[in-house]
Motif scaffolding. Structure first.
Motif, PDB file in Angstrom:
ATOM      1  N   ARG A  49      -2.674 -11.173   8.658  1.00 42.85           N
ATOM      2  CA  ARG A  49      -1.495 -12.039   8.709  1.00 42.85           C
ATOM      3  C   ARG A  49      -0.602 -11.707   9.895  1.00 42.85           C
ATOM      4  O   ARG A  49       0.598 -12.008   9.888  1.00 42.85           O
ATOM      5  N   GLU A  81       1.999 -14.254  11.334  1.00 49.08           N
ATOM      6  CA  GLU A  81       3.105 -14.781  10.539  1.00 49.08           C
ATOM      7  C   GLU A  81       4.415 -14.075  10.876  1.00 49.08           C
ATOM      8  O   GLU A  81       4.429 -12.878  11.146  1.00 49.08           O
ATOM      9  N   LEU A  84       0.666 -18.146  -3.243  1.00 46.86           N
ATOM     10  CA  LEU A  84       0.871 -18.829  -1.967  1.00 46.86           C
ATOM     11  C   LEU A  84       0.288 -18.028  -0.814  1.00 46.86           C
ATOM     12  O   LEU A  84      -0.270 -18.598   0.132  1.00 46.86           O
ATOM     13  N   THR A  85       0.404 -16.712  -0.886  1.00 43.00           N
ATOM     14  CA  THR A  85      -0.168 -15.857   0.152  1.00 43.00           C
ATOM     15  C   THR A  85      -1.681 -16.033   0.218  1.00 43.00           C
ATOM     16  O   THR A  85      -2.267 -16.174   1.298  1.00 43.00           O
ATOM     17  N   ALA A 128      -3.336 -18.621  -0.776  1.00 37.08           N
ATOM     18  CA  ALA A 128      -3.630 -19.974  -0.310  1.00 37.08           C
ATOM     19  C   ALA A 128      -3.645 -20.030   1.212  1.00 37.08           C
ATOM     20  O   ALA A 128      -4.510 -20.682   1.812  1.00 37.08           O
ATOM     21  N   ARG A 129      -2.687 -19.337   1.848  1.00 37.15           N
ATOM     22  CA  ARG A 129      -2.669 -19.303   3.315  1.00 37.15           C
ATOM     23  C   ARG A 129      -3.876 -18.546   3.864  1.00 37.15           C
ATOM     24  O   ARG A 129      -4.510 -18.975   4.829  1.00 37.15           O
ATOM     25  N   LEU A 130      -4.183 -17.423   3.248  1.00 37.58           N
ATOM     26  CA  LEU A 130      -5.284 -16.598   3.735  1.00 37.58           C
ATOM     27  C   LEU A 130      -6.648 -17.258   3.528  1.00 37.58           C
ATOM     28  O   LEU A 130      -7.517 -17.159   4.386  1.00 37.58           O
ATOM     29  N   ARG A 131      -6.828 -17.921   2.400  1.00 36.65           N
ATOM     30  CA  ARG A 131      -8.145 -18.530   2.175  1.00 36.65           C
ATOM     31  C   ARG A 131      -8.398 -19.654   3.167  1.00 36.65           C
ATOM     32  O   ARG A 131      -9.545 -19.918   3.535  1.00 36.65           O
ATOM     33  N   GLY A 132      -7.326 -20.317   3.641  1.00 32.97           N
ATOM     34  CA  GLY A 132      -7.505 -21.317   4.684  1.00 32.97           C
ATOM     35  C   GLY A 132      -7.972 -20.673   5.973  1.00 32.97           C
ATOM     36  O   GLY A 132      -8.877 -21.177   6.644  1.00 32.97           O
ATOM     37  N   ALA A 133      -7.382 -19.528   6.324  1.00 31.84           N
ATOM     38  CA  ALA A 133      -7.764 -18.818   7.543  1.00 31.84           C
ATOM     39  C   ALA A 133      -9.169 -18.236   7.438  1.00 31.84           C
ATOM     40  O   ALA A 133      -9.889 -18.131   8.444  1.00 31.84           O
ATOM     41  N   ASP A 155     -10.677 -23.599  -2.568  1.00 29.28           N
ATOM     42  CA  ASP A 155      -9.450 -23.494  -3.364  1.00 29.28           C
ATOM     43  C   ASP A 155      -9.605 -22.566  -4.560  1.00 29.28           C
ATOM     44  O   ASP A 155      -8.610 -22.130  -5.149  1.00 29.28           O
TER      45      ASP A 155
END
Length: 330
Positions: A156, A159, A258-259, A261-266, A271
């Motif tokens: 991260r 960020e 939420l953390t 969710a951001r990381l799995r996108g990267a 989902d």
């Protein structure tokens, strides 16, 4: 509008008095006593109690509208199977899933059994209803390499957040994967519950129904927690939560969700890569490496072995995928 039924706090001190506009005082009293029973004797979790209370309240509101009058205890005791089926059909028409319908029916049956034990009537209609079918689905674990990356604060680096936030989130996710904890169990840990690196290798956690269990914790996970504690700007007293939010209060599960969710996108993950999936991954990866099913049951805090056995399906499915990919005749 009917006068709201209310039960005095002195009558049932264990839970908040139930107020109902759709039922009489007698039914409100029995509902409050039932919830108190579930909390003090069955030791159900607050979330389960909340769901059961909500389901019963929705059913009573449905009956009141269905019958055109507030529900009395005597009328409820004389329920017909058609009254229950009408409610289930209404809920299904609103796209309520099978699991939620099953939970609602389980709550209604629990209330019915409670009334029967208390001599307030025998409600045979609830037992005559067939439980809704639930589509079977296997938990979706995260691959080993990706699960490890969730515990790497460097993922991260781009960020604009304080470094201690990154360290905290990495420590929480490492704990979920390393010890197979539920997110609520991890976030309820007090500072005194977590040993320093080299000073211990177990945690005593409180799970569903206030049941405690002992789980192992890896030294590298303790090191991540220690790194977070060292740079956390907020005081962390021994009796307070070890994981705190940006303002110093108890850390909320939503922040970790939420953390991830951001990381799995990267990381290019689906989902299904949630905090609970780290717990699934813990169990699945242990099993795939020869872990004993009953030992895994104890580590996860499952009351029934059948709950843990779902992970054998995941391992079998993985083996079949390997077979189909590798065998020349597959």
């Amino acid at each position: 509008m009917a006068k709201p039924a209310q039960v005095t706090q002195q009558a049932v001190p264990q839970v908040q008095p139930v107020e109902l506009e759709c039922a009489d005082d007698g039914l409100a009293l029995e509902m409050t006593r039932w919830l108190s029973h579930l909390r003090s004797e069955r030791r159900l979790s607050p979330k389960t109690l909340e769901a059961y209370a909500r389901d019963l309240r929705q059913y009573l509101e449905f009956l009141s509208a269905h019958w055109g009058t507030p529900v009395t205890l005597a009328r409820f005791a004389a329920l017909q199977a058609t009254d229950v089926r009408a409610f289930m059909a209404m809920r299904r028409a609103r796209a309520i899933g099978g699991r939620s319908l099953m939970r609602a029916l389980a709550g209604l049956r629990s209330f019915g059994r409670f009334l029967e034990r208390e001599g307030k009537g025998k409600i045979g209609a609830l037992g005559a209803i067939r439980a809704p079918k639930i589509a079977k689905s296997l938990p979706k674990p995260i691959p080993v390499a990706a699960a490890k990356r969730f515990a790497n604060a460097d993922e991260r680096a781009g960020e604009a957040r304080d470094p201690w936030i990154f360290a905290r989130d990495a420590a929480v996710m490492a704990l979920l994967y390393g010890s197979g904890l539920r997110i609520s169990e991890a976030l309820s840990l007090r500072r005194r519950d977590v040993p320093k690196p080299g000073a211990g290798d177990v945690l005593i956690v409180t799970g569903k129904g206030n049941k405690t269990r002992m789980v192992p914790v890896l030294q590298n996970v303790l090191a991540l927690i220690s790194d977070y504690v060292a740079i956390c700007p907020h005081p962390l007293p021994a009796e307070g939560p070890i994981f705190v939010g940006a303002r110093g209060g108890p850390l909320k599960a939503r922040i970790i969700q939420l953390t991830m969710a951001r990381l799995r996108g990267a990381l290019g993950l689906p989902d299904s890569a949630t905090p609970h999936a780290l717990r699934h991954s813990f169990a699945t990866h242990l099993l795939s490496r020869g872990g004993d099913l009953r030992a895994i049951q104890e580590l996860l805090g499952h009351a029934s072995l059948s709950t843990t056995q779902i992970y054998t399906g995941i391992d079998t499915e993985r083996l079949l995928e390997v077979y189909r990919a590798a065998h020349p005749r597959a």
